[in-house]
Write an enzyme that holds these catalytic residues in place. Sequence first.
Site, PDB file in Angstrom:
ATOM      1  N   TYR A 172       0.830  -1.200   0.000  1.00 16.60           N
ATOM      2  CA  TYR A 172       0.000   0.000   0.000  1.00 16.60           C
ATOM      3  C   TYR A 172       0.873   1.262   0.000  1.00 16.60           C
ATOM      4  O   TYR A 172       0.635   2.193  -0.788  1.00 16.60           O
ATOM      5  CB  TYR A 172      -0.936   0.016   1.219  1.00 16.60           C
ATOM      6  CG  TYR A 172      -1.648   1.332   1.377  1.00 16.60           C
ATOM      7  CD1 TYR A 172      -2.719   1.662   0.564  1.00 16.60           C
ATOM      8  CD2 TYR A 172      -1.232   2.274   2.332  1.00 16.60           C
ATOM      9  CE1 TYR A 172      -3.366   2.886   0.686  1.00 16.60           C
ATOM     10  CE2 TYR A 172      -1.866   3.495   2.451  1.00 16.60           C
ATOM     11  CZ  TYR A 172      -2.940   3.794   1.628  1.00 16.60           C
ATOM     12  OH  TYR A 172      -3.564   5.018   1.741  1.00 16.60           O
ATOM     13  N   ARG A 219       1.970   8.592  12.819  1.00 15.00           N
ATOM     14  CA  ARG A 219       1.637   9.843  13.509  1.00 15.00           C
ATOM     15  C   ARG A 219       0.145  10.144  13.480  1.00 15.00           C
ATOM     16  O   ARG A 219      -0.414  10.689  14.445  1.00 15.00           O
ATOM     17  CB  ARG A 219       2.404  10.990  12.848  1.00 15.00           C
ATOM     18  CG  ARG A 219       2.156  12.375  13.449  1.00 15.00           C
ATOM     19  CD  ARG A 219       2.568  13.455  12.468  1.00 15.00           C
ATOM     20  NE  ARG A 219       1.790  13.371  11.226  1.00 15.00           N
ATOM     21  CZ  ARG A 219       2.158  13.910  10.072  1.00 15.00           C
ATOM     22  NH1 ARG A 219       3.288  14.559   9.973  1.00 15.00           N
ATOM     23  NH2 ARG A 219       1.383  13.795   8.992  1.00 15.00           N
ATOM     24  N   ARG A 229     -10.784   5.441   9.060  1.00 11.37           N
ATOM     25  CA  ARG A 229      -9.747   4.888   8.189  1.00 11.37           C
ATOM     26  C   ARG A 229      -8.775   4.035   9.014  1.00 11.37           C
ATOM     27  O   ARG A 229      -8.422   4.414  10.121  1.00 11.37           O
ATOM     28  CB  ARG A 229      -8.960   6.007   7.495  1.00 11.37           C
ATOM     29  CG  ARG A 229      -9.811   7.022   6.747  1.00 11.37           C
ATOM     30  CD  ARG A 229      -8.925   8.123   6.168  1.00 11.37           C
ATOM     31  NE  ARG A 229      -9.663   9.279   5.726  1.00 11.37           N
ATOM     32  CZ  ARG A 229     -10.178   9.424   4.509  1.00 11.37           C
ATOM     33  NH1 ARG A 229      -9.997   8.462   3.617  1.00 11.37           N
ATOM     34  NH2 ARG A 229     -10.847  10.509   4.183  1.00 11.37           N
ATOM     35  N   PHE A 289      16.305  19.132  -1.573  1.00 15.13           N
ATOM     36  CA  PHE A 289      14.896  18.805  -1.765  1.00 15.13           C
ATOM     37  C   PHE A 289      14.545  17.472  -1.113  1.00 15.13           C
ATOM     38  O   PHE A 289      13.492  17.335  -0.482  1.00 15.13           O
ATOM     39  CB  PHE A 289      14.598  18.759  -3.265  1.00 15.13           C
ATOM     40  CG  PHE A 289      13.230  18.247  -3.613  1.00 15.13           C
ATOM     41  CD1 PHE A 289      12.119  19.079  -3.542  1.00 15.13           C
ATOM     42  CD2 PHE A 289      13.049  16.935  -4.035  1.00 15.13           C
ATOM     43  CE1 PHE A 289      10.850  18.616  -3.879  1.00 15.13           C
ATOM     44  CE2 PHE A 289      11.794  16.462  -4.362  1.00 15.13           C
ATOM     45  CZ  PHE A 289      10.688  17.302  -4.290  1.00 15.13           C
TER      46      PHE A 289
END
Length: 416
Positions: A172, A219, A229, A289
């Site tokens: 997932y 978290r 969910r 980045f």
Amino acid sequence: MEFVRSLAHPDEIRALLRFRFGGGRETVTPSPKENSLSPTMKRCVWLLQKTSRSFAAVIQALDEELRGPVCIFYLVLRALDTVEDDMTIPLATKVPLLKTFYSRLEDPVWKYTESQEKDRIVLEDFPVISAEYRALAPAYRRVISDICRRMGEGMTEYLEVHPDTEEDWNKYCHYVAGLVGIGLSQLFSASGSEEEQIGREEKLANSMGLFLQKTNIIRDYLEDINDGRIFWPKSIWTKFTTDLKNFKNPESSGDAVACLNCLITNALQHVPDVLDYMSRLKNRSVFNFCSIPQVMAIGTLARCYNNHGVFTGVVKIRKGEAVRMMMEATSMDLFKRIMAQCTQEIGSKIPFLDPTAIETLQVSQRIMSLCSPDWAASSSLERIESRAGFLGTVKRLGAAFLLLAMTWSLFSPNFS
């Protein structure tokens, strides 16, 4: 208020002041050249800021050549994710839409106006996004379309099924985040900012995404469970409870924290790959980045580890801490130092009777061994303190298991 929260941390105060007055901003958020952008690209930048201010800031770390493609890549996937997240869209509509979403990139007028999600504006303004997509170089378009296709297809597997096993959880997370890491790596290579090999390192790029996604899932327990969910893998949480909702109850705090620590230990297994991937980057803007979300993730895990607050509210790092890490993580040596410091924080909090204490200690030691040479060179005192913390943990573990062994021997029927 953020200054008040950081009063006990002078390094954070210095970082906040530097950032407030512009010092160091040029390293991570150079000013974009707004005047050179097309009207549709300006709108895309606005959409990016509207849906993710943090990512909009981080994306400015990239060289100008990459900012546009990465911005469009994010917005396309944000639109796809909005479809997946919208519980009001019937499955009969959602499944084919997810599977064919990538094809909408070639349709100049397609948009979706029936979403109720908070980020629905990216679906309503999709013609603007798709116009900028079609203006990109073919190499960028191939990457974005392919990742969008693979992600949309994968998302349909988990619309009615929650991750069951750890393998399911990895799968997932691959679909919703690992593919993002893979796509970004391919964009880096396509731009010439990084070597072609970076675009082929799918295993390492996948781990980059999995580490971030697992951190978010860990978290966000309370928010997700309140919204109905479930993203925590069943094979792990059923070791501690019969219903994941039970972790919200104070009487389940011990089992809740034990499960939390187990999941954090699982997420930490990706850090060696993260360190490997980061060590291969050559372009400074790409490094900055990529480094920022990774240090934020391990900082978040360090704050969440063994912290029951995850089940009662939102656990997050202080803004001053985030700014400090963001401004510091600009080289591999400094990146490894931050990863080591946060790992040391986790190691120092391992409860000696925690069910996964040994596994947590082992993965922490592995991360430290990958980071420590450079970390030691820059801060020998912290390394000594870290070793003491780990050795203390080992001794506590050893004493606990010795006590258990002695107890078993004393009360065993075979004891003589």
